[in-house]
Enzyme design. Structure first.
Site, PDB file in Angstrom:
ATOM      1  N   PHE A  11       0.901  -1.151   0.343  1.00 46.42           N
ATOM      2  CA  PHE A  11      -0.186   0.041  -0.016  1.00 46.42           C
ATOM      3  C   PHE A  11       0.954   1.215  -0.279  1.00 46.42           C
ATOM      4  O   PHE A  11       0.202   2.307   0.361  1.00 46.42           O
ATOM      5  CB  PHE A  11      -0.876   0.022   1.192  1.00 46.42           C
ATOM      6  CG  PHE A  11      -2.248   0.506   0.974  1.00 46.42           C
ATOM      7  CD1 PHE A  11      -2.723   1.013   0.006  1.00 46.42           C
ATOM      8  CD2 PHE A  11      -2.626   1.930   2.159  1.00 46.42           C
ATOM      9  CE1 PHE A  11      -3.977   1.437   0.254  1.00 46.42           C
ATOM     10  CE2 PHE A  11      -3.244   2.712   1.532  1.00 46.42           C
ATOM     11  CZ  PHE A  11      -4.488   2.246   0.630  1.00 46.42           C
ATOM     12  N   VAL A  14       2.416   2.980  -5.574  1.00 44.75           N
ATOM     13  CA  VAL A  14       1.463   2.048  -6.534  1.00 44.75           C
ATOM     14  C   VAL A  14       0.303   1.064  -5.983  1.00 44.75           C
ATOM     15  O   VAL A  14      -1.116   1.596  -6.539  1.00 44.75           O
ATOM     16  CB  VAL A  14       2.281   1.042  -7.172  1.00 44.75           C
ATOM     17  CG1 VAL A  14       1.233   1.054  -8.790  1.00 44.75           C
ATOM     18  CG2 VAL A  14       3.345   1.777  -7.924  1.00 44.75           C
ATOM     19  N   LYS A  96       9.340  -5.060 -11.674  1.00 42.70           N
ATOM     20  CA  LYS A  96       9.729  -5.743 -12.892  1.00 42.70           C
ATOM     21  C   LYS A  96      10.876  -6.577 -13.067  1.00 42.70           C
ATOM     22  O   LYS A  96      11.707  -8.280 -13.718  1.00 42.70           O
ATOM     23  CB  LYS A  96      10.868  -4.477 -13.644  1.00 42.70           C
ATOM     24  CG  LYS A  96      11.105  -3.657 -12.145  1.00 42.70           C
ATOM     25  CD  LYS A  96      10.952  -2.601 -12.645  1.00 42.70           C
ATOM     26  CE  LYS A  96      10.276  -1.897 -11.503  1.00 42.70           C
ATOM     27  NZ  LYS A  96      10.412  -0.278 -11.166  1.00 42.70           N
ATOM     28  N   GLU A 120       2.125  -5.915 -17.068  1.00 41.06           N
ATOM     29  CA  GLU A 120       2.049  -4.714 -18.138  1.00 41.06           C
ATOM     30  C   GLU A 120       2.964  -3.459 -16.783  1.00 41.06           C
ATOM     31  O   GLU A 120       3.974  -2.582 -17.750  1.00 41.06           O
ATOM     32  CB  GLU A 120       0.997  -4.379 -18.605  1.00 41.06           C
ATOM     33  CG  GLU A 120       1.167  -3.227 -19.330  1.00 41.06           C
ATOM     34  CD  GLU A 120       1.177  -3.647 -20.529  1.00 41.06           C
ATOM     35  OE1 GLU A 120       0.467  -4.861 -21.088  1.00 41.06           O
ATOM     36  OE2 GLU A 120       2.934  -2.941 -21.299  1.00 41.06           O
ATOM     37  N   VAL A 123       7.343  -2.961 -16.815  1.00 39.00           N
ATOM     38  CA  VAL A 123       7.949  -2.180 -18.045  1.00 39.00           C
ATOM     39  C   VAL A 123       7.174  -1.012 -18.616  1.00 39.00           C
ATOM     40  O   VAL A 123       6.102  -1.067 -19.430  1.00 39.00           O
ATOM     41  CB  VAL A 123       7.877  -2.904 -19.012  1.00 39.00           C
ATOM     42  CG1 VAL A 123       8.541  -2.303 -20.557  1.00 39.00           C
ATOM     43  CG2 VAL A 123       8.419  -4.851 -18.490  1.00 39.00           C
ATOM     44  N   ILE A 127       2.421   2.830 -20.105  1.00 40.05           N
ATOM     45  CA  ILE A 127       3.025   2.844 -21.805  1.00 40.05           C
ATOM     46  C   ILE A 127       2.616   0.891 -22.143  1.00 40.05           C
ATOM     47  O   ILE A 127       3.500   0.180 -21.337  1.00 40.05           O
ATOM     48  CB  ILE A 127       4.782   2.592 -22.267  1.00 40.05           C
ATOM     49  CG1 ILE A 127       4.788   4.281 -22.486  1.00 40.05           C
ATOM     50  CG2 ILE A 127       4.446   2.517 -24.470  1.00 40.05           C
ATOM     51  CD1 ILE A 127       5.869   4.667 -22.196  1.00 40.05           C
ATOM     52  N   GLU A 180      13.124   4.422  -7.223  1.00 44.60           N
ATOM     53  CA  GLU A 180      13.100   3.111  -6.685  1.00 44.60           C
ATOM     54  C   GLU A 180      13.879   3.034  -5.138  1.00 44.60           C
ATOM     55  O   GLU A 180      14.571   4.149  -4.923  1.00 44.60           O
ATOM     56  CB  GLU A 180      14.095   2.698  -7.204  1.00 44.60           C
ATOM     57  CG  GLU A 180      13.247   1.357  -8.464  1.00 44.60           C
ATOM     58  CD  GLU A 180      11.972   0.659  -8.580  1.00 44.60           C
ATOM     59  OE1 GLU A 180      11.574   0.082  -7.440  1.00 44.60           O
ATOM     60  OE2 GLU A 180      10.923   0.729  -8.478  1.00 44.60           O
ATOM     61  N   ASP A 191      17.562  -1.604 -13.236  1.00 45.93           N
ATOM     62  CA  ASP A 191      15.982  -1.450 -13.442  1.00 45.93           C
ATOM     63  C   ASP A 191      15.822  -1.405 -14.855  1.00 45.93           C
ATOM     64  O   ASP A 191      14.357  -2.610 -15.369  1.00 45.93           O
ATOM     65  CB  ASP A 191      15.757  -0.371 -12.880  1.00 45.93           C
ATOM     66  CG  ASP A 191      13.873   0.073 -13.166  1.00 45.93           C
ATOM     67  OD1 ASP A 191      12.911  -0.185 -12.386  1.00 45.93           O
ATOM     68  OD2 ASP A 191      13.400   0.424 -14.176  1.00 45.93           O
ATOM     69  N   LYS A 195      14.337  -4.678 -17.507  1.00 48.03           N
ATOM     70  CA  LYS A 195      12.895  -4.177 -18.178  1.00 48.03           C
ATOM     71  C   LYS A 195      13.120  -5.168 -19.230  1.00 48.03           C
ATOM     72  O   LYS A 195      12.215  -5.163 -20.160  1.00 48.03           O
ATOM     73  CB  LYS A 195      12.286  -2.446 -17.971  1.00 48.03           C
ATOM     74  CG  LYS A 195      11.701  -2.197 -17.142  1.00 48.03           C
ATOM     75  CD  LYS A 195      12.167  -0.862 -16.671  1.00 48.03           C
ATOM     76  CE  LYS A 195      11.302  -0.395 -15.572  1.00 48.03           C
ATOM     77  NZ  LYS A 195      11.314   0.482 -14.897  1.00 48.03           N
TER      78      LYS A 195
HETATM   79  N1  LIG Z   1       6.797   3.888  -8.203  1.00 48.93           N
HETATM   80  C1  LIG Z   1       6.729   4.046  -9.254  1.00 48.93           C
HETATM   81  O1  LIG Z   1       6.071   4.111 -10.202  1.00 48.93           O
HETATM   82  C2  LIG Z   1       6.764   1.766  -9.865  1.00 48.93           C
HETATM   83  C3  LIG Z   1       6.809   2.001 -11.186  1.00 48.93           C
HETATM   84  C4  LIG Z   1       6.636   1.205 -11.428  1.00 48.93           C
HETATM   85  C5  LIG Z   1       7.193   0.127 -11.223  1.00 48.93           C
HETATM   86  N2  LIG Z   1       6.662  -0.488  -9.719  1.00 48.93           N
HETATM   87  C6  LIG Z   1       7.039  -1.178  -9.266  1.00 48.93           C
HETATM   88  O2  LIG Z   1       6.133  -1.654  -8.487  1.00 48.93           O
HETATM   89  C7  LIG Z   1       6.106  -2.473  -6.856  1.00 48.93           C
HETATM   90  C8  LIG Z   1       5.530  -1.154  -5.773  1.00 48.93           C
HETATM   91  O3  LIG Z   1       6.876   0.091  -5.755  1.00 48.93           O
HETATM   92  P1  LIG Z   1       6.020   1.141  -5.125  1.00 48.93           P
HETATM   93  O4  LIG Z   1       6.563   2.902  -5.637  1.00 48.93           O
HETATM   94  O5  LIG Z   1       4.955   1.344  -4.671  1.00 48.93           O
HETATM   95  O6  LIG Z   1       6.409   0.898  -3.879  1.00 48.93           O
HETATM   96  P2  LIG Z   1       6.319   1.690  -2.055  1.00 48.93           P
HETATM   97  O7  LIG Z   1       5.948   2.921  -2.228  1.00 48.93           O
HETATM   98  O8  LIG Z   1       7.362   1.644  -1.625  1.00 48.93           O
HETATM   99  O9  LIG Z   1       5.690   0.911  -1.331  1.00 48.93           O
HETATM  100  C9  LIG Z   1       5.316  -0.729  -0.950  1.00 48.93           C
HETATM  101  C10 LIG Z   1       4.314  -1.042  -0.135  1.00 48.93           C
HETATM  102  O10 LIG Z   1       4.915  -2.549  -0.214  1.00 48.93           O
HETATM  103  C11 LIG Z   1       4.515  -2.690   1.042  1.00 48.93           C
HETATM  104  N3  LIG Z   1       5.212  -4.187   1.431  1.00 48.93           N
HETATM  105  C12 LIG Z   1       6.687  -4.067   1.716  1.00 48.93           C
HETATM  106  N4  LIG Z   1       6.800  -5.864   2.342  1.00 48.93           N
HETATM  107  C13 LIG Z   1       5.944  -5.935   2.078  1.00 48.93           C
HETATM  108  C14 LIG Z   1       5.992  -7.703   2.592  1.00 48.93           C
HETATM  109  N5  LIG Z   1       6.266  -8.119   3.064  1.00 48.93           N
HETATM  110  N6  LIG Z   1       3.848  -7.789   3.016  1.00 48.93           N
HETATM  111  C15 LIG Z   1       3.603  -7.302   1.924  1.00 48.93           C
HETATM  112  N7  LIG Z   1       3.332  -5.672   2.078  1.00 48.93           N
HETATM  113  C16 LIG Z   1       5.250  -5.251   2.036  1.00 48.93           C
HETATM  114  C17 LIG Z   1       4.686  -1.709   2.426  1.00 48.93           C
HETATM  115  O11 LIG Z   1       4.238  -1.933   3.107  1.00 48.93           O
HETATM  116  P3  LIG Z   1       4.434  -0.423   4.485  1.00 48.93           P
HETATM  117  O12 LIG Z   1       3.555   0.511   3.823  1.00 48.93           O
HETATM  118  O13 LIG Z   1       3.877  -1.517   5.496  1.00 48.93           O
HETATM  119  O14 LIG Z   1       5.980  -0.084   4.473  1.00 48.93           O
HETATM  120  C18 LIG Z   1       4.268  -0.635   0.960  1.00 48.93           C
HETATM  121  O15 LIG Z   1       3.409  -0.659   0.936  1.00 48.93           O
HETATM  122  C19 LIG Z   1       7.684  -2.443  -7.307  1.00 48.93           C
HETATM  123  O16 LIG Z   1       7.969  -3.599  -7.169  1.00 48.93           O
HETATM  124  C20 LIG Z   1       7.848  -1.085  -7.893  1.00 48.93           C
HETATM  125  O17 LIG Z   1       9.300  -1.847  -8.524  1.00 48.93           O
HETATM  126  C21 LIG Z   1       6.871   1.328  -9.049  1.00 48.93           C
END
Ligand SMILES: NC(=O)c1ccc[n+]([C@@H]2O[C@H](COP(=O)([O-])OP(=O)(O)OC[C@H]3O[C@@H](n4cnc5c(N)ncnc54)[C@H](OP(=O)(O)O)[C@@H]3O)[C@@H](O)[C@H]2O)c1
Length: 410
Positions: A11, A14, A96, A120, A123, A127, A180, A191, A195
């Site tokens: 949460f 994303v 990814k 989707e 990557v 897009i 990240e 990263d 991709k």
């Molecule tokens: N951010 C982007 O723009 C983007 C773009 C493309 C892809 N992604 C991918 O999307 C994914 C999420 O990215 P994000 O940016 O949303 O990360 P984030 O903001 O750091 O949030 C990570 C979330 O994962 C939770 N978490 C961590 N370990 C966990 C576990 N073992 N069980 C349950 N929840 C857990 C954290 O919990 P807490 O809230 O309790 O800390 C937090 O809510 C990643 O794989 C990332 O590579 C992100």
């Protein structure tokens, strides 16, 4: 599928974006039933469904038929995705690293359990490139796919062009939520390499371990490199590239000089662009936000929506035809260092330009890819390597002929 009952892992940026986007969308027959996050002490916005802290709450819930995995730890994500597939749940993920490192194993698990595994959002953010490679380009022979698939580095490079320092730009990217958690993955090109690994599977049907792909990042670029690009009318972009010829597939991630007529030249900030070259369709550009809460959530939403009509990737380009990666090719490059001596041990096939001044030198010329692979570029603070795209190479050669200087010492 009739009704999608979603268990959401994560949460953060994303995950919370997806929660809002799903709440605003009443056309989908989908509802988040439970959310599992990591840290029970964190203060959070109020949600209409419980936020829990035990993975088994979702994985063992027989009502939940879709797991959306949006956490920031690829090892824990692997356990969650693996167990969910084994329990016969469809999985949507944006991770990814997980997909790049474990794709074949996860595809097999999904097939054995007759469920979908969609990614989707993994990557190029918003897009829709995977779905297009799967469906639209199914009957057209692809020759290359390349582009900017990392929003953070593109943001930093855009700011560097405007004179803002590397560390300031990185901090801004992190504040905006598209860097990240560990910036090494972005700035050292890991990263985009993950991709690229996924793109290779959908574009050319080949399975590659990311550890076999070269990734050169932007951390060691010097202000003089940016100045050189500006003087020549180029922009520096971190490109993930793959192309196919009669020798096999070439694939790598590295900073490139891009000329003003290139479709990626004006792709700035956190935007991504993917250029696909196909035999009949010719060149096509996909452009959009490559990161951020809502753009990434939109790709995840599209996957969830696709589950309603039982969508699965078919990996139709995976054929017994023996396509494989080749490292036997040449590139036209610029390599700079603080001293000429640091450049002397790098073996060029041909040197077209040598510049030497106090505190900064560069060489430009042809080099074999095998030679580039010998150096761990991300660890060599003093060295930067940039690749000339085919057209920037031509433009450079024409302008240097006009200026008729090739070897210059200051
Ligand atoms: N951010 C982007 O723009 C983007 C773009 C493309 C892809 N992604 C991918 O999307 C994914 C999420 O990215 P994000 O940016 O949303 O990360 P984030 O903001 O750091 O949030 C990570 C979330 O994962 C939770 N978490 C961590 N370990 C966990 C576990 N073992 N069980 C349950 N929840 C857990 C954290 O919990 P807490 O809230 O309790 O800390 C937090 O809510 C990643 O794989 C990332 O590579 C992100």
């Amino acid at each position: 599928m009739s009704h999608l009952k979603i268990g959401l892992f994560g949460f953060g940026c994303v995950g919370s974006g997806l929660y809002q986007v799903l709440n605003q969308n009443n056309q989908l027959n989908a509802k988040i039933q439970k959310i599992v996050a990591k840290d029970p002490t964190k203060s959070r916005e109020k949600t209409s469904v419980p936020i829990l802290y035990d993975a088994s709450e979702i994985v063992n819930d027989t009502e939940i038929n879709v797991v959306v995995e949006l956490i920031n730890d690829s090892n824990e994500a692997y356990e969650i995705v693996k167990e969910s597939l084994k329990k016969g749940k469809h999985v949507v993920t944006a991770n990814k690293k997980l997909i790049a490192e474990r794709l074949d194993e996860l595809i097999q698990l999904a097939n054995e359990n007759n469920v979908s595994l969609l990614y989707e959002g993994a990557v190029a953010g918003s897009i829709p490139i995977i779905r297009n490679l799967e469906e639209y380009y199914n009957n057209d022979t692809l020759t290359s796919i390349e582009g900017i698939v990392n929003g953070t580095t593109n943001y930093i490079l855009t700011k560097a062009n405007q004179g803002i320092s590397y560390s300031e730009a990185l901090l801004e990217a992190q504040k905006k939520g598209f860097a990240e958690a560990d910036p090494t993955l972005d700035v050292d090109g890991f990263d985009p390499k993950f991709k690229l690994t996924i793109l290779l599977k959908h574009a050319f049907g080949i399975s590659v371990s990311p550890s076999n792909l070269l990734n050169i990042g932007i951390r060691n670029l010097k202000p003089q490199d940016i100045q050189y690009a500006n003087e020549k009318g180029f922009r520096i972009k971190l490109f993930a590239s793959a192309s196919k010829d009669e020798h096999g597939i070439t694939a790598f991630v590295a900073p490139h000089f891009i000329e003003s007529s290139h479709s990626a030249y004006h792709v700035d900030d956190e935007f991504n662009a993917v250029v696909v070259q196909a035999a009949y369709a010719d060149k096509q550009l996909f452009y959009g936000k490559g990161a951020g809460s809502f753009p990434t959530a939109s790709a995840v939403l599209s996957d969830i929506s696709a589950l309603q009509f039982n969508y699965r990737y078919e990996y139709r380009k995976t054929t017994p035809e023996l396509l494989s990666l080749t490292t036997d090719f040449e590139l036209y490059v610029y390599i700079s260092a603080t001293t000429k001596e640091s450049l002397d041990h790098i073996e060029f096939e041909e040197i077209d330009d040598l510049y030497v001044s106090k505190g900064f030198s560069y060489k430009i010329g042809k080099i074999r890819f095998n030679e580039i692979q010998k150096i761990n570029w991300n660890d060599q603070e003093d060295l930067s390597l940039l690749i000339f795209s085919e057209s920037s190479n031509r433009i450079l050669k024409e302008s240097d002929k006009a200026n008729s200087y090739n070897f210059h010492y200051n």
